[in-house]
Design a protein around this motif. Structure first.
Motif, mmCIF file in Angstrom:
data_model
loop_
_atom_site.group_PDB
_atom_site.id
_atom_site.type_symbol
_atom_site.label_atom_id
_atom_site.label_comp_id
_atom_site.label_asym_id
_atom_site.label_seq_id
_atom_site.Cartn_x
_atom_site.Cartn_y
_atom_site.Cartn_z
ATOM 1 N N ALA A 187 -18.007 35.338 11.560
ATOM 2 C CA ALA A 187 -18.682 34.390 12.454
ATOM 3 C C ALA A 187 -18.322 32.959 12.075
ATOM 4 O O ALA A 187 -17.986 32.128 12.930
ATOM 5 N N GLU A 188 -18.373 32.703 10.780
ATOM 6 C CA GLU A 188 -18.059 31.372 10.263
ATOM 7 C C GLU A 188 -16.613 30.968 10.592
ATOM 8 O O GLU A 188 -16.342 29.839 11.021
ATOM 9 N N CYS A 189 -15.687 31.906 10.432
ATOM 10 C CA CYS A 189 -14.267 31.600 10.662
ATOM 11 C C CYS A 189 -14.005 31.352 12.146
ATOM 12 O O CYS A 189 -13.324 30.390 12.516
ATOM 13 N N VAL A 190 -14.552 32.213 13.002
ATOM 14 C CA VAL A 190 -14.333 32.053 14.446
ATOM 15 C C VAL A 190 -14.955 30.744 14.927
ATOM 16 O O VAL A 190 -14.330 29.988 15.690
ATOM 17 N N SER A 191 -16.160 30.458 14.450
ATOM 18 C CA SER A 191 -16.824 29.226 14.893
ATOM 19 C C SER A 191 -16.030 27.995 14.470
ATOM 20 O O SER A 191 -15.828 27.064 15.250
ATOM 21 N N ALA A 192 -15.567 28.010 13.228
ATOM 22 C CA ALA A 192 -14.769 26.883 12.744
ATOM 23 C C ALA A 192 -13.479 26.752 13.552
ATOM 24 O O ALA A 192 -13.050 25.635 13.890
ATOM 25 N N ALA A 193 -12.859 27.877 13.880
ATOM 26 C CA ALA A 193 -11.599 27.845 14.632
ATOM 27 C C ALA A 193 -11.809 27.253 16.028
ATOM 28 O O ALA A 193 -10.976 26.492 16.527
ATOM 29 N N ARG A 194 -12.946 27.607 16.650
ATOM 30 C CA ARG A 194 -13.256 27.059 17.978
ATOM 31 C C ARG A 194 -13.505 25.555 17.911
ATOM 32 O O ARG A 194 -12.994 24.787 18.721
ATOM 33 N N ALA A 195 -14.322 25.180 16.935
ATOM 34 C CA ALA A 195 -14.680 23.762 16.822
ATOM 35 C C ALA A 195 -13.431 22.913 16.579
ATOM 36 O O ALA A 195 -13.246 21.854 17.179
ATOM 37 N N LYS A 196 -12.555 23.415 15.697
ATOM 38 C CA LYS A 196 -11.341 22.674 15.366
ATOM 39 C C LYS A 196 -10.437 22.516 16.606
ATOM 40 O O LYS A 196 -9.886 21.436 16.848
ATOM 41 N N ALA A 197 -10.295 23.591 17.378
ATOM 42 C CA ALA A 197 -9.456 23.517 18.584
ATOM 43 C C ALA A 197 -10.035 22.473 19.549
ATOM 44 O O ALA A 197 -9.283 21.677 20.123
ATOM 45 N N GLU A 198 -11.358 22.496 19.720
ATOM 46 C CA GLU A 198 -11.989 21.510 20.604
ATOM 47 C C GLU A 198 -11.773 20.082 20.095
ATOM 48 O O GLU A 198 -11.371 19.197 20.845
ATOM 49 N N ASP A 199 -12.000 19.896 18.804
ATOM 50 C CA ASP A 199 -11.760 18.582 18.178
ATOM 51 C C ASP A 199 -10.361 18.070 18.452
ATOM 52 O O ASP A 199 -10.138 16.883 18.678
#
Lengths: 467, 467
Positions: free
Chosen positions: A358-370
């Motif tokens: 969950a942590e990895c997927v969430s971070a990956a999404r946030a980073k792509a959006e950023d």
């Protein structure tokens, strides 16, 4: 991210090998530009590096002859199946001879009583499963693409069913392979288990054609389950969906498939496959078992999902609805490309311990959006494996650089979570620096094995190891 | 069958290495005769070949130091766990330093959410399962002996549960190992799957200490099933029992254990373990699943068994009765030795495709009777693997020769049936010629790997390969 680097070419050797092979193989060897480029890398962003010739053998003896000729002249040999790999595995950075295995497409023996089958490397998984269906058997590994079984073994493929049935490493009983000196070996007998010496089967599985060329596979089969039930469940966030997956795995529910689609990829699937799925994070599931068992599994999953706010749970045991759903999942790569016509897709492939998912997927999404990257995400989340498909305009240096940064960042994040930069796509050309980052000094011993088995480095050079 | 051949000794190197190690490790290094002989081979017929010293490291760093010292002096290193291997794996045919791993016995981390555990190599399977029980988890591989997990990985052990949970190759996620040059590597990350380069994990699993010394293991765990049910079923002949096994596997009943005992071994178990089993061929089974599931599985098995004349079917879900039954199965080696006090046991270990099992077991029984050999048989028959324990007076040259002939005959028979000479015991010293017979030229490439990773041949020399 490594662009396809060029290696030094042995021009004289290549010319001599082609002459010899042309004289021996006639029209089985082709040198036209179109056919050569088709056999360079196609499905990804990596630059096409075409081989100098493509040869179509029909037997291990012919493969051995080709390899011996190439060994004599110090010429690279690149094995080719369906060309669906994603990391530049079939590129020819030093030129050389592509060996297209697709004429070796025979199913040699089915042993229903032993639950195994012997096939040539050019047999595809759909061809095999169509052949087996009447006998109530199937081969469970399903990477989406209708890949060749030889290629799937060479890249240690897995896909949607791996959460239950494992990866190619768990489903190959034995291999026949042509080694760099032209020797033909059999890695194991057909018994279900063995402690007979080094595990050459699993050394070759995932070696991406760099240690030997697979010319025959003995594969484990499964009985088609009495009942198959598929389901989907919507979530308010990717995080909630991942938490439901983690709990499902921890409870030991034997899901056969448990796939995540984020809202963006659901939108892509709806558009491409004419579906009408709710455009929120979804889990797609499949359960295998007895009639009662699959209902019990579905109910257990539903209880868990509800704890994490899962809604709109729909289950079905109809083959037609199920096929439509999984076909859409399989077409996701093409569907996502349509989100931005003209863009190339760069797929990440990290896999982390399920507790970090969950942590990895969430971070990956946030980073792509950023970073302003368009990156639909799907995943074989029961294994902790997910893909972000970066949709990039390859003509923009800025976008390419961003993608570079993102891929490197995500690989490092996964590695820091005790995960891997590649759950199933392999190293190929693209991920060689990350392999070193992930396993450090271990790659030095991998290189020693490569040098021992292929001292002239003729088998698929420029892949896996930076040598 | 190979008697333990002696290899040339490097006397000066051994003396120098012991001096250096004694100075560094003090009482952690022992050279007394009794302790050295305990660390030579004990549980079998193979001659004891004691090492020159035994050292008890407490960390990978210490193992690395020891290996570096031995490498410098060209001295053999033999890893040791509980000494329960059966093929001379821990003998020291060229002398050298035994590294006893049993002080490295810590459970380093349990990750219940990821269903894995990180342990040192000297942790035994019973120690691990006792530790895990409160968390509802277990490690499924059970070779009978309370072996060390490092040793089980090194020999690719399996045992009674393999039919459902696989062998060590399927249950080791990653290893830390000390290589022949003293380098310490990690073979993989902790993710459930990976396509990151060559499968060094599975190359080391089953390499019997000849490629690297295992100093840490990351193992997959299973949830303890909701319900466990055991059963036994009597048959009129071994052939009938094997046919029932074949059908059970083909029907896909997910038996967790399905073990054959012939009438002679049942008699041995009754005498040794105070049981009262009918002295006819028996199958012992275990089913894992939900409360309803294990009853369903038992019923399905019972229907199949009855087709093959199975009778006296008794099932139980009581833990106490179950434990008694499986303890008797585990003690079978010792029970069978009591059939002929003073005799040594020579265990065969062939494994054939399940379709050939009945034929192979029947032929093995007939041949033993023909030759006048006392040879109780037991088997992990769900995998096609069975053991004949030849009870031999080692003082009789005639009996030894007969045993030689029998073992060779049975290995050849299994190989001719596409089976292997070793399903789970490994090659060690005893089966090296049969490995060549089974895999032919493949052993040449195994030797190339060995030479690349251990050019001085210091890691457990004289095992697996005839070099």
């Amino acid at each position: 991210m490594v662009q396809a680097t060029t290696l030094p070419r042995n021009e004289a050797g290549i010319a001599a090998a082609i002459d010899t092979l042309k004289a021996r193989f006639g029209d089985q060897l082709q040198t036209g530009q179109a056919i050569r480029e088709q056999h360079g890398h196609t499905t990804t962003w990596i630059t096409n590096q075409a081989p100098d010739a493509v040869v179509f053998p029909t037997s291990a003896a012919e493969v051995s002859e080709i390899v011996k000729t190439c060994a004599e002249h110090g010429v690279p040999v690149i094995p080719f199946g369906t060309g669906t790999s994603l990391e530049g595995h079939v590129n020819a950075p030093a030129g050389g001879i592509c060996i297209d295995m697709m004429k070796m497409d025979k199913i040699l023996a089915v042993h229903p009583e032993d639950l195994d089958v012997v096939v040539q490397p050019g047999v595809t998984r759909e061809q095999l499963n169509t052949y087996l269906r009447d006998q109530g058997l199937f081969f469970p590994i399903d990477p989406g693409a209708n890949a060749s079984l030889g290629g799937m073994a060479a890249t240690r493929a897995s896909g949607t069913n791996a959460v239950r049935y494992g990866t190619m490493k768990d489903n190959v009983l034995a291999l026949e392979a042509v080694m760099a000196d032209g020797g033909v070996i059999r890695t194991a007998q057909r018994a279900r288990k063995s402690s007979a010496g080094y595990d050459m089967t699993r050394l070759l599985v995932g070696s991406e054609g760099t240690l030997g060329l697979i010319t025959e596979l003995t594969l484990r089969l499964q009985g088609i389950p009495e009942a198959i039930r598929s389901a989907r469940c919507a979530f308010n966030s990717v995080d909630d969906a991942c938490r439901a997956v983690m709990m499902t795995i921890q409870y030991g529910i034997p899901v056969a498939r448990i796939e995540l689609l984020d809202a963006l990829s659901v939108r892509a699937a709806n558009a491409y496959s004419g579906l009408n799925l709710p455009e929120v994070p979804l889990l797609l599931l499949e359960f295998h078992g007895s009639d009662a068992g699959v209902v019990e599994q579905t109910d257990m999953f539903a209880s868990i999902a509800e704890e994490f706010g899962g809604f709109d749970i729909a289950a079905t045991s109809t083959a037609e609805e199920r096929s439509k759903l999984w076909q859409a999942r399989h077409d996701m790569y093409w569907a996502c490309l349509q989100l931005r016509p003209g863009a190339k897709g760069i797929s990440t492939d990290v896999c982390v311990p399920i507790s970090r998912l969950a942590e990895c997927v969430s971070a990956a999404r946030a980073k792509a959006e950023d970073m302003g990257l368009l990156a639909p995400m799907v995943g074989h989340v029961g294994d902790g494996n997910f893909h972000a498909l970066l949709l990039i305009d390859m003509d923009s240096a800025e976008e390419r650089a961003k993608a570079d940064t993102y891929v490197g960042w995500l690989n490092e994040l996964a590695i820091s979570m005790e995960g891997t930069c590649t759950g199933e796509h392999g190293i190929g050309q693209g991920k060689r620096p990350y392999l070193t980052q992930e396993l450090g000094d271990t790659t030095r011993y991998m290189a020693a094995i490569k040098a021992a088995l292929d001292p002239e480095n003729i088998l698929n050079p420029g892949k896996i190891l930076e040598m």
